[in-house]
Design a protein around this motif. Sequence first.
Motif, short mmCIF file in Angstrom:
data_model
loop_
_atom_site.label_atom_id
_atom_site.label_comp_id
_atom_site.label_asym_id
_atom_site.label_seq_id
_atom_site.Cartn_x
_atom_site.Cartn_y
_atom_site.Cartn_z
N ASN A 33 18.16 28.47 2.29
CA ASN A 33 17.43 27.96 1.24
C ASN A 33 17.70 26.70 0.52
OD1 ASN A 33 15.91 30.41 1.52
ND2 ASN A 33 16.97 31.47 0.05
N ILE A 36 16.37 24.04 3.06
CA ILE A 36 14.91 24.01 3.12
C ILE A 36 14.80 23.14 1.61
CG2 ILE A 36 12.82 25.22 2.65
CD1 ILE A 36 14.13 27.45 4.44
N PHE A 37 15.40 23.45 0.75
CA PHE A 37 14.86 22.89 -0.56
C PHE A 37 15.39 21.40 -0.67
CE2 PHE A 37 16.37 21.59 -5.09
CZ PHE A 37 15.12 21.96 -5.70
N ASN A 39 15.32 19.45 2.12
CA ASN A 39 14.10 18.92 2.84
C ASN A 39 12.82 18.57 2.04
OD1 ASN A 39 15.96 18.67 5.01
ND2 ASN A 39 15.31 20.43 6.05
N ALA A 40 12.61 19.43 1.18
CA ALA A 40 11.24 19.48 0.46
C ALA A 40 11.69 18.38 -0.54
CB ALA A 40 11.18 20.84 -0.33
N ASP A 42 13.28 15.66 -0.17
CA ASP A 42 13.46 14.37 0.47
C ASP A 42 12.09 13.96 1.04
OD1 ASP A 42 16.11 14.26 0.78
OD2 ASP A 42 16.26 14.96 2.73
N ILE A 43 11.14 14.98 1.39
CA ILE A 43 9.74 14.60 1.83
C ILE A 43 9.04 14.31 0.37
CG2 ILE A 43 7.58 15.71 2.30
CD1 ILE A 43 9.25 17.75 4.18
N ALA A 44 9.25 14.78 -0.52
CA ALA A 44 8.46 14.40 -1.85
C ALA A 44 9.17 13.09 -2.26
CB ALA A 44 8.86 15.34 -3.20
N GLY A 62 -0.02 16.58 4.39
CA GLY A 62 1.33 17.11 4.30
C GLY A 62 1.25 18.55 4.89
#
Length: 64
Positions: A33, A36-37, A39-40, A42-44, A62
């Motif tokens: 988790n 995953i958080f 990575n989210a 980083d994408i943002a 997206g």
Amino acid sequence: MCRKSRRTRAGVILSGGLVEQEKAVKFSSLLANAVIFHNALDIAEIVRQLLEECWEIAPEDGAP
């Protein structure tokens, strides 16, 4: 204090009691988790930077 090492093979816990196995599963879930958080986030950040550079990004861009 001597601590038993956990032995695993291909993701299967081979030793330790039920409590230790549950701890290992919970830790693995927490770690997944967190990745995953991260990575989210980083994408943002990348999307924010692109928007600052005047790139046009639609919400469906997206989506997988």
